[in-house]
Design a protein around this motif. Structure first.
Motif, mmCIF file in Angstrom:
data_model
loop_
_atom_site.group_PDB
_atom_site.id
_atom_site.type_symbol
_atom_site.label_atom_id
_atom_site.label_comp_id
_atom_site.label_asym_id
_atom_site.label_seq_id
_atom_site.Cartn_x
_atom_site.Cartn_y
_atom_site.Cartn_z
ATOM 1 N N THR A 136 -15.227 -2.179 -31.515
ATOM 2 C CA THR A 136 -15.999 -2.976 -32.469
ATOM 3 C C THR A 136 -16.675 -2.116 -33.539
ATOM 4 O O THR A 136 -17.563 -2.586 -34.242
ATOM 5 N N THR A 137 -16.273 -0.874 -33.679
ATOM 6 C CA THR A 137 -16.848 0.018 -34.687
ATOM 7 C C THR A 137 -15.870 0.186 -35.845
ATOM 8 O O THR A 137 -14.691 0.498 -35.632
ATOM 9 N N VAL A 138 -16.360 -0.032 -37.058
ATOM 10 C CA VAL A 138 -15.549 0.122 -38.265
ATOM 11 C C VAL A 138 -16.219 1.149 -39.175
ATOM 12 O O VAL A 138 -17.365 0.959 -39.594
ATOM 13 N N ARG A 139 -15.514 2.213 -39.488
ATOM 14 C CA ARG A 139 -16.064 3.263 -40.351
ATOM 15 C C ARG A 139 -15.309 3.253 -41.679
ATOM 16 O O ARG A 139 -14.102 3.470 -41.717
ATOM 17 N N GLN A 152 -18.811 -9.362 -34.535
ATOM 18 C CA GLN A 152 -19.253 -8.445 -33.485
ATOM 19 C C GLN A 152 -19.190 -6.983 -33.911
ATOM 20 O O GLN A 152 -19.515 -6.095 -33.144
ATOM 21 N N THR A 153 -18.810 -6.735 -35.145
ATOM 22 C CA THR A 153 -18.537 -5.375 -35.610
ATOM 23 C C THR A 153 -19.796 -4.642 -36.049
ATOM 24 O O THR A 153 -20.724 -5.214 -36.597
ATOM 25 N N THR A 154 -19.793 -3.332 -35.816
ATOM 26 C CA THR A 154 -20.745 -2.425 -36.442
ATOM 27 C C THR A 154 -19.982 -1.676 -37.527
ATOM 28 O O THR A 154 -19.053 -0.928 -37.231
ATOM 29 N N ILE A 155 -20.355 -1.878 -38.785
ATOM 30 C CA ILE A 155 -19.625 -1.299 -39.914
ATOM 31 C C ILE A 155 -20.471 -0.242 -40.604
ATOM 32 O O ILE A 155 -21.687 -0.405 -40.776
ATOM 33 N N ASP A 156 -19.843 0.848 -40.986
ATOM 34 C CA ASP A 156 -20.523 1.949 -41.671
ATOM 35 C C ASP A 156 -19.952 2.047 -43.089
ATOM 36 O O ASP A 156 -18.779 2.364 -43.276
ATOM 37 N N LEU A 157 -20.793 1.768 -44.092
ATOM 38 C CA LEU A 157 -20.359 1.730 -45.494
ATOM 39 C C LEU A 157 -21.019 2.810 -46.337
ATOM 40 O O LEU A 157 -21.074 2.702 -47.556
ATOM 41 N N ARG A 158 -21.512 3.830 -45.712
ATOM 42 C CA ARG A 158 -22.186 4.889 -46.462
ATOM 43 C C ARG A 158 -21.206 5.651 -47.366
ATOM 44 O O ARG A 158 -20.016 5.703 -47.109
ATOM 45 N N PHE A 159 -21.769 6.230 -48.432
ATOM 46 C CA PHE A 159 -21.017 7.102 -49.335
ATOM 47 C C PHE A 159 -19.824 6.387 -49.966
ATOM 48 O O PHE A 159 -18.674 6.825 -49.864
ATOM 49 N N ASN A 160 -20.116 5.244 -50.602
ATOM 50 C CA ASN A 160 -19.109 4.521 -51.367
ATOM 51 C C ASN A 160 -19.653 4.233 -52.766
ATOM 52 O O ASN A 160 -20.617 4.884 -53.205
ATOM 53 N N LYS A 161 -19.061 3.276 -53.478
ATOM 54 C CA LYS A 161 -19.478 2.956 -54.838
ATOM 55 C C LYS A 161 -19.808 1.472 -54.984
ATOM 56 O O LYS A 161 -19.588 0.869 -56.022
ATOM 57 N N ILE A 162 -20.344 0.899 -53.913
ATOM 58 C CA ILE A 162 -20.701 -0.512 -53.933
ATOM 59 C C ILE A 162 -21.900 -0.721 -54.852
ATOM 60 O O ILE A 162 -22.939 -0.089 -54.683
ATOM 61 N N LYS A 163 -21.750 -1.619 -55.828
ATOM 62 C CA LYS A 163 -22.813 -1.864 -56.814
ATOM 63 C C LYS A 163 -23.535 -3.188 -56.585
ATOM 64 O O LYS A 163 -24.750 -3.264 -56.746
ATOM 65 N N ARG A 220 -23.461 -11.651 -43.029
ATOM 66 C CA ARG A 220 -23.827 -12.743 -42.133
ATOM 67 C C ARG A 220 -23.197 -12.560 -40.752
ATOM 68 O O ARG A 220 -22.036 -12.227 -40.614
ATOM 69 N N ARG A 221 -24.026 -12.746 -39.745
ATOM 70 C CA ARG A 221 -23.648 -12.715 -38.319
ATOM 71 C C ARG A 221 -23.371 -11.313 -37.790
ATOM 72 O O ARG A 221 -22.964 -11.168 -36.637
ATOM 73 N N LEU A 222 -23.608 -10.265 -38.575
ATOM 74 C CA LEU A 222 -23.387 -8.904 -38.071
ATOM 75 C C LEU A 222 -24.638 -8.426 -37.329
ATOM 76 O O LEU A 222 -25.333 -7.507 -37.746
ATOM 77 N N ARG A 273 -8.846 -7.645 -33.825
ATOM 78 C CA ARG A 273 -8.236 -8.943 -34.112
ATOM 79 C C ARG A 273 -8.782 -10.028 -33.178
ATOM 80 O O ARG A 273 -8.974 -11.176 -33.570
ATOM 81 N N ARG A 274 -9.042 -9.661 -31.927
ATOM 82 C CA ARG A 274 -9.514 -10.666 -30.993
ATOM 83 C C ARG A 274 -10.885 -11.195 -31.389
ATOM 84 O O ARG A 274 -11.329 -12.219 -30.887
ATOM 85 N N PHE A 275 -11.587 -10.519 -32.310
ATOM 86 C CA PHE A 275 -12.849 -11.021 -32.805
ATOM 87 C C PHE A 275 -12.670 -11.771 -34.112
ATOM 88 O O PHE A 275 -13.630 -12.227 -34.707
ATOM 89 N N GLY A 276 -11.432 -11.855 -34.633
ATOM 90 C CA GLY A 276 -11.187 -12.710 -35.781
ATOM 91 C C GLY A 276 -10.639 -12.006 -37.003
ATOM 92 O O GLY A 276 -10.082 -12.644 -37.876
ATOM 93 N N LEU A 277 -10.727 -10.680 -37.127
ATOM 94 C CA LEU A 277 -10.270 -9.985 -38.317
ATOM 95 C C LEU A 277 -9.619 -8.665 -37.947
ATOM 96 O O LEU A 277 -9.973 -8.041 -36.951
ATOM 97 N N CYS A 278 -8.655 -8.197 -38.777
ATOM 98 C CA CYS A 278 -8.060 -6.881 -38.589
ATOM 99 C C CYS A 278 -8.944 -5.812 -39.209
ATOM 100 O O CYS A 278 -9.906 -6.101 -39.904
#
Length: 296
Positions: A33-36, A51-62, A70-72, A18-23
């Motif tokens: 700062t890691t989001v899986r 500031q987050t490192t996000i892992d979006l592997r193994f989903n159904k994003i088309k 942007r800004r990651l 949250r301190r970086f702007g989002l839950c």
């Protein structure tokens, strides 16, 4: 008291960033700062802190939208094992630390602008459905190591630029960069780096040559020249090593490559030559002579 502590702990975990702007996005696991967000059947990219490192592997994003990441700037692993079909321009801006990319998706085509400002991108597009790649697609990828295999590449003359690029990688010691042909059947499984313009019939080939001509004043002369190649070669005529057809309306290049000279003059006499040229190379016919004899 214990229940209150548990609720407080859960709240702190959900809003760790949250301190970086989002839950923390729903159902994702967040730590500092890691989001899986793996294996969640996600169809869109969730919003996260810059500031987050996000892992979006193994989903159904088309589908991806311009500016989705942007800004990651800390992101280094992205969207392998999803259902992505195309990459719009600007989808990956600001990902200066991205290394691992889009393998195991459904991507069929790419645009050169998709890969600008990704200096660390290494291995990224194997196991997709890419059939064609336009020149310049990887010109900004200085760190590219591998890989493009397990796609549906159609190996024709339009892919010669990639063959040259892969040869350069191999010569510089980067033998990991690889791509293989899927079509045509005679080249299936063949390394793109081994393709030549000659075996693909890309280099122009003269099929009809001009001949010497004798002419008298005022007549019309035809010098024939036809060529084959892929892409279709441009026909260029030379006279004494130069011929400017724009300044003389009597000179015309016909659709089949024939040079037509109307209302011949003494100044037309000389040595003529036809050149067929495309991106794969060029070839010239033998020189022929126009001899002028004045009045009939």
């Amino acid at each position: 008291m214990a229940l209150r502590a548990a609720l407080l702990s859960s709240l702190l975990l959900l809003c760790a960033v949250r301190r970086f702007g989002l839950c923390c996005p729903s159902r994702c696991l967040c730590f500092r700062t890691t989001v899986r967000c793996m294996h969640l059947n996600l169809e869109t990219v969730p919003a996260v802190s810059p500031q987050t490192t996000i892992d979006l592997r193994f989903n159904k994003i088309k589908d991806l939208q311009p500016g989705s990441f942007r800004r990651l700037k800390n992101l280094n692993t992205l969207l392998n094992n999803n259902h992505i079909r195309r990459i719009p321009r600007g989808a990956f801006e600001d990902l200066e630390n991205l290394k691992y990319y889009l393998h195991f998706n459904n991507i069929e085509s790419l645009e050169p602008e998709s890969f600008t400002h990704l200096p660390k991108l290494e291995r990224f597009l194997h196991n997709n459905r890419i059939t064609q790649l336009v020149p310049g697609t990887f010109s900004h990828l200085q760190a590219m190591k591998r890989r493009l295999d397990s796609n549906s590449l159609n190996c024709d003359c339009e892919l010669l630029w990639l063959a040259d690029l892969l040869k350069q990688y191999a010569e510089s010691g980067n033998a990991q960069a690889a791509a293989t042909c899927d079509y045509p059947s005679r080249l299936q499984g063949r390394s793109v780096a081994t393709l030549t313009a000659e075996e693909l019939n890309c280099v122009p080939r003269i099929t009809s040559e001009p001949h010497d001509v004798d002419v008298t004043s005022g007549n019309t002369v035809y010098f024939t020249c036809r060529a084959e190649g892929n892409p279709k070669p441009q026909i260029i005529w030379l006279r004494n090593n130069a011929l400017n057809m724009r300044d003389d309306s009597r000179l015309n290049l016909l659709e089949d490559g024939t040079l037509m000279i109307q209302n011949t003059r003494e100044t037309d006499q000389g040595v003529y030559q036809c050149m067929a040229k495309n991106v794969a190379g060029e070839v010239k016919t033998s020189e022929v002579t126009l001899r002028y004899f004045g009045a009939p």
